[in-house]
Design a protein around this motif. Sequence first.
Motif, PDB file in Angstrom:
ATOM      1  N   TYR A  61      -6.406  -5.941  -3.386  1.00  0.00           N
ATOM      2  CA  TYR A  61      -5.360  -5.352  -4.218  1.00  0.00           C
ATOM      3  C   TYR A  61      -4.002  -5.970  -3.897  1.00  0.00           C
ATOM      4  N   GLY A  62      -3.250  -6.289  -4.948  1.00  0.00           N
ATOM      5  CA  GLY A  62      -1.870  -6.710  -4.747  1.00  0.00           C
ATOM      6  C   GLY A  62      -1.006  -5.503  -4.426  1.00  0.00           C
ATOM      7  N   VAL A  63      -0.968  -4.542  -5.345  1.00  0.00           N
ATOM      8  CA  VAL A  63      -0.275  -3.266  -5.137  1.00  0.00           C
ATOM      9  C   VAL A  63      -1.298  -2.157  -5.343  1.00  0.00           C
ATOM     10  N   TYR A  64      -1.456  -1.316  -4.338  1.00  0.00           N
ATOM     11  CA  TYR A  64      -2.476  -0.254  -4.378  1.00  0.00           C
ATOM     12  C   TYR A  64      -1.793   1.093  -4.156  1.00  0.00           C
ATOM     13  N   VAL A  65      -1.951   1.996  -5.121  1.00  0.00           N
ATOM     14  CA  VAL A  65      -1.379   3.342  -5.038  1.00  0.00           C
ATOM     15  C   VAL A  65      -2.518   4.331  -4.903  1.00  0.00           C
ATOM     16  N   GLN A  66      -2.464   5.165  -3.875  1.00  0.00           N
ATOM     17  CA  GLN A  66      -3.554   6.102  -3.633  1.00  0.00           C
ATOM     18  C   GLN A  66      -3.015   7.416  -3.093  1.00  0.00           C
ATOM     19  N   GLY A  67      -3.945   8.380  -2.883  1.00  0.00           N
ATOM     20  CA  GLY A  67      -3.543   9.685  -2.374  1.00  0.00           C
ATOM     21  C   GLY A  67      -2.735  10.450  -3.392  1.00  0.00           C
ATOM     22  N   ALA A  68      -1.842  11.290  -2.917  1.00  0.00           N
ATOM     23  CA  ALA A  68      -0.976  12.083  -3.794  1.00  0.00           C
ATOM     24  C   ALA A  68       0.395  11.435  -3.867  1.00  0.00           C
ATOM     25  N   SER A  69       0.458  10.230  -4.388  1.00  0.00           N
ATOM     26  CA  SER A  69       1.715   9.491  -4.525  1.00  0.00           C
ATOM     27  C   SER A  69       2.261   9.675  -5.939  1.00  0.00           C
ATOM     28  N   ASP A  70       3.587   9.753  -6.050  1.00  0.00           N
ATOM     29  CA  ASP A  70       4.177   9.922  -7.374  1.00  0.00           C
ATOM     30  C   ASP A  70       5.635   9.483  -7.345  1.00  0.00           C
ATOM     31  N   HIS A  71       6.240   9.409  -8.532  1.00  0.00           N
ATOM     32  CA  HIS A  71       7.639   9.006  -8.691  1.00  0.00           C
ATOM     33  C   HIS A  71       7.864   7.635  -8.049  1.00  0.00           C
ATOM     34  N   LEU A  72       7.129   6.666  -8.564  1.00  0.00           N
ATOM     35  CA  LEU A  72       7.183   5.308  -8.039  1.00  0.00           C
ATOM     36  C   LEU A  72       7.668   4.351  -9.118  1.00  0.00           C
ATOM     37  N   VAL A  73       8.422   3.339  -8.700  1.00  0.00           N
ATOM     38  CA  VAL A  73       8.881   2.299  -9.610  1.00  0.00           C
ATOM     39  C   VAL A  73       8.512   0.941  -9.023  1.00  0.00           C
ATOM     40  N   PHE A  74       7.870   0.097  -9.841  1.00  0.00           N
ATOM     41  CA  PHE A  74       7.585  -1.294  -9.484  1.00  0.00           C
ATOM     42  C   PHE A  74       8.240  -2.157 -10.550  1.00  0.00           C
ATOM     43  N   ALA A  75       9.222  -2.949 -10.156  1.00  0.00           N
ATOM     44  CA  ALA A  75      10.013  -3.681 -11.152  1.00  0.00           C
ATOM     45  C   ALA A  75      10.205  -5.131 -10.743  1.00  0.00           C
ATOM     46  N   ASN A  76      10.244  -6.011 -11.744  1.00  0.00           N
ATOM     47  CA  ASN A  76      10.568  -7.421 -11.522  1.00  0.00           C
ATOM     48  C   ASN A  76       9.696  -8.026 -10.418  1.00  0.00           C
ATOM     49  N   MET A  77       8.392  -7.777 -10.518  1.00  0.00           N
ATOM     50  CA  MET A  77       7.446  -8.229  -9.503  1.00  0.00           C
ATOM     51  C   MET A  77       6.365  -9.090 -10.134  1.00  0.00           C
ATOM     52  N   GLU A  78       5.708  -9.882  -9.295  1.00  0.00           N
ATOM     53  CA  GLU A  78       4.555 -10.648  -9.738  1.00  0.00           C
ATOM     54  C   GLU A  78       3.447 -10.554  -8.699  1.00  0.00           C
ATOM     55  N   ALA A  79       2.267 -10.123  -9.136  1.00  0.00           N
ATOM     56  CA  ALA A  79       1.078 -10.103  -8.292  1.00  0.00           C
ATOM     57  C   ALA A  79       0.128 -11.132  -8.876  1.00  0.00           C
ATOM     58  N   ASP A  80      -0.043 -12.244  -8.187  1.00  0.00           N
ATOM     59  CA  ASP A  80      -0.714 -13.391  -8.785  1.00  0.00           C
ATOM     60  C   ASP A  80      -1.499 -14.133  -7.705  1.00  0.00           C
ATOM     61  N   ASN A 100       0.834  -1.189   0.000  1.00  0.00           N
ATOM     62  CA  ASN A 100       0.000   0.000   0.000  1.00  0.00           C
ATOM     63  C   ASN A 100       0.875   1.248   0.000  1.00  0.00           C
ATOM     64  N   VAL A 101       0.697   2.096  -1.015  1.00  0.00           N
ATOM     65  CA  VAL A 101       1.412   3.377  -1.088  1.00  0.00           C
ATOM     66  C   VAL A 101       0.362   4.476  -1.041  1.00  0.00           C
ATOM     67  N   ASN A 102       0.342   5.236   0.039  1.00  0.00           N
ATOM     68  CA  ASN A 102      -0.688   6.247   0.256  1.00  0.00           C
ATOM     69  C   ASN A 102      -0.029   7.591   0.567  1.00  0.00           C
ATOM     70  N   GLY A 103      -0.013   8.471  -0.436  1.00  0.00           N
ATOM     71  CA  GLY A 103       0.534   9.804  -0.230  1.00  0.00           C
ATOM     72  C   GLY A 103       2.037   9.835  -0.072  1.00  0.00           C
ATOM     73  N   LYS A 104       2.736   8.857  -0.625  1.00  0.00           N
ATOM     74  CA  LYS A 104       4.205   8.796  -0.527  1.00  0.00           C
ATOM     75  C   LYS A 104       4.800   8.795  -1.924  1.00  0.00           C
ATOM     76  N   SER A 105       6.006   9.353  -2.045  1.00  0.00           N
ATOM     77  CA  SER A 105       6.637   9.500  -3.349  1.00  0.00           C
ATOM     78  C   SER A 105       8.106   9.125  -3.298  1.00  0.00           C
ATOM     79  N   TRP A 106       8.683   8.966  -4.492  1.00  0.00           N
ATOM     80  CA  TRP A 106      10.090   8.597  -4.665  1.00  0.00           C
ATOM     81  C   TRP A 106      10.398   7.284  -3.941  1.00  0.00           C
ATOM     82  N   LEU A 107       9.674   6.240  -4.370  1.00  0.00           N
ATOM     83  CA  LEU A 107       9.852   4.905  -3.806  1.00  0.00           C
ATOM     84  C   LEU A 107      10.096   3.906  -4.929  1.00  0.00           C
ATOM     85  N   THR A 108      10.906   2.892  -4.644  1.00  0.00           N
ATOM     86  CA  THR A 108      11.146   1.808  -5.592  1.00  0.00           C
ATOM     87  C   THR A 108      10.871   0.475  -4.914  1.00  0.00           C
TER      88      THR A 108
END
Length: 328
Positions: free
Chosen positions: A206-225, A186-194
């Motif tokens: 939700y596997g990965v849920y982005v909400q609020g004023a979050s930005d500059h995010l990277v999700f790499a080499n992941m599987e939500a299954d 859960n990413v809620n109102g946070k930025s500059w995260l990898t």
Amino acid sequence: MRQIPIIMLLTWSCIASATTYHVSSSTGNDANNGTSASAPWATIVHVNGQTFLPGDSILFRRGDVWNESLAAASSGSSGNPITFDAYGTGAAPNLTGYYAVPATAWVLVTGNAWKAAVPAGYTTINFCLFGSIWGQKVGAVSSNLTAQWNFYLANGFLYVYSQGNPATYYNAPIVPMALSNVPVINVNGKSWLTFQHFLVNWFDQYGVYVQGASDHLVFANMEADSMIPQGTQPLGFYVNESAPGPGDIKIYNSEGLFGNKPGAEKKDAAMSFLQNALSTLDAVAAREIIDPEKFKSGISMIVDGTVQCLNASTWCKQPPAANNAPTA
């Protein structure tokens, strides 16, 4: 001129303060300082309670499993993101709702009612798997356990119906799903995260849920299954931001549904969803379906499944940009 060395000193201080933390469910202890692989933290709830600085890294031990949700508590900064990644060798760190009750944990309550303790932090269990059968949740009173596959959660115990020890009666793992109605990451109102090198599975929302004023995010080499099919809204990667929305969210080499299937099988699955939708519409026309709420729910699940399947085939596997992609 006097301001220049001060600015340089502050910049150097920010870079120098970056810390790498380690987390291991198998070898860790939350009383450790977490700053070395030999003294890692243990739980994600402990990680969620920490304040991290730009440039910090939080590394999860490969091969370990957590029945917990990860909620980023701090933001990084431009050029110094906070990184959540893996260390060690083996399978990717697994954040999962899947928890098989040990066969030795069952205790007879009365009659055909049995109970087993579940890990701390279980506050809700909406779904329970009995081998390959999804159980029926009942009210939290032992007298409600009247039929095979009945279950409920109360006071830190899973209660089930069983004629004799459940491990023998069901002859299959009994798996109360740990992550009910919560995002796994859960990413809620946070930025500059990898985030990278995580397996996220067995969730009902939700596997990965982005909400609020979050930005500059990277999700790499992941599987939500491995989404729970009875889940209310099982989505692998979902962005639900407040206006005006994010401008910089990158997804590299990640899969959101049918993650282990090739593109042709994903396409076949999408066609199957659509065929089910057409069959349902035919049933409505023939007046075989008369409950409007059940019809609405069924169509919603079919549409969501089709969209997610197509998404997994089209946008979840993007080539990394040459200069911005995290390492594999």
